[in-house]
Design a protein around this motif. Structure first.
Motif, short mmCIF file in Angstrom:
data_model
loop_
_atom_site.label_atom_id
_atom_site.label_comp_id
_atom_site.label_asym_id
_atom_site.label_seq_id
_atom_site.Cartn_x
_atom_site.Cartn_y
_atom_site.Cartn_z
N ALA A 38 -1.51 -2.56 3.75
CA ALA A 38 -0.90 -3.27 4.87
C ALA A 38 -0.34 -4.62 4.42
CB ALA A 38 -1.93 -3.48 5.98
N VAL A 39 -1.08 -5.32 3.57
CA VAL A 39 -0.61 -6.61 3.05
C VAL A 39 0.63 -6.40 2.18
CG1 VAL A 39 -1.21 -8.55 1.54
CG2 VAL A 39 -2.87 -7.69 3.21
N LEU A 40 0.63 -5.37 1.36
CA LEU A 40 1.79 -5.07 0.53
C LEU A 40 2.99 -4.65 1.37
CD1 LEU A 40 0.04 -3.23 -2.43
CD2 LEU A 40 1.04 -5.53 -2.45
N TRP A 41 2.75 -3.92 2.46
CA TRP A 41 3.84 -3.57 3.37
C TRP A 41 4.45 -4.82 3.97
CZ3 TRP A 41 5.09 -4.47 8.40
CH2 TRP A 41 6.13 -3.70 8.94
N LYS A 42 3.59 -5.74 4.38
CA LYS A 42 4.05 -7.01 4.97
C LYS A 42 4.88 -7.79 3.95
CE LYS A 42 3.82 -10.91 7.45
NZ LYS A 42 5.01 -11.61 7.07
N ALA A 43 4.43 -7.85 2.72
CA ALA A 43 5.15 -8.58 1.67
C ALA A 43 6.48 -7.91 1.34
CB ALA A 43 4.29 -8.69 0.42
N ARG A 44 6.48 -6.58 1.33
CA ARG A 44 7.70 -5.83 1.00
C ARG A 44 8.77 -5.97 2.06
NH1 ARG A 44 4.73 -1.32 0.06
NH2 ARG A 44 5.47 -0.36 1.94
N THR A 45 8.37 -5.92 3.32
CA THR A 45 9.35 -5.90 4.41
C THR A 45 9.65 -7.28 4.97
OG1 THR A 45 7.63 -5.58 6.07
CG2 THR A 45 8.63 -3.59 5.10
#
Length: 129
Positions: A38-45
């Motif tokens: 979820a944190v990586l999704w937030k950083a990616r998007t």
């Protein structure tokens, strides 16, 4: 269905540095791997926390956990654990978005002030008496 990016090998290196493992005293924190996704999704998007897909869980709970881990330095420890084997996939720079200095565009010199061919046509400078 959400797309995950952590490989099993990456997760194995990160898992010991996460808070809320079953072996830690106190309350264990749900699924650490899903939380990191979820944190990586937030950083990616670069999307707001409120736009986090429901598959990751409640956005506010994930944000509070992210804030807690940030204050405790967990992400720094995870970064140090995986930084010896960098994955350059997300570090590539597209030259179409990199600003170039004006001298890098191929222009020779720059702005040049040219003297008039006929000095008498210009007249005497006003700054001289």
């Amino acid at each position: 269905m959400i797309r995950t990016i952590l490989t099993d090998a990456q997760w194995e290196r990160m898992a010991p540095h996460c808070l809320g493992k079953d072996t830690d005293p106190g309350r264990s924190g749900g699924d650490n791997r899903l939380f990191l996704e979820a944190v990586l999704w937030k950083a990616r998007t670069n999307s707001p926390w409120r736009d986090l897909p429901d598959e990751f869980g409640q956005w506010n709970t994930i944000f509070k956990r992210f804030d807690d881990w940030s204050r405790k330095g967990v992400f720094e420890r995870i970064f140090e654990a995986v930084s010896d084997d960098p994955d350059m996939e997300y570090a590539m720079i597209d030259a179409t978005i990199v600003p170039v200095h004006r001298h890098g565009h191929g222009a020779k010199g720059g702005l040049k002030i040219r003297r008039s061919e006929n000095r008498k046509a210009v007249g005497r400078p006003k700054s001289l008496p």
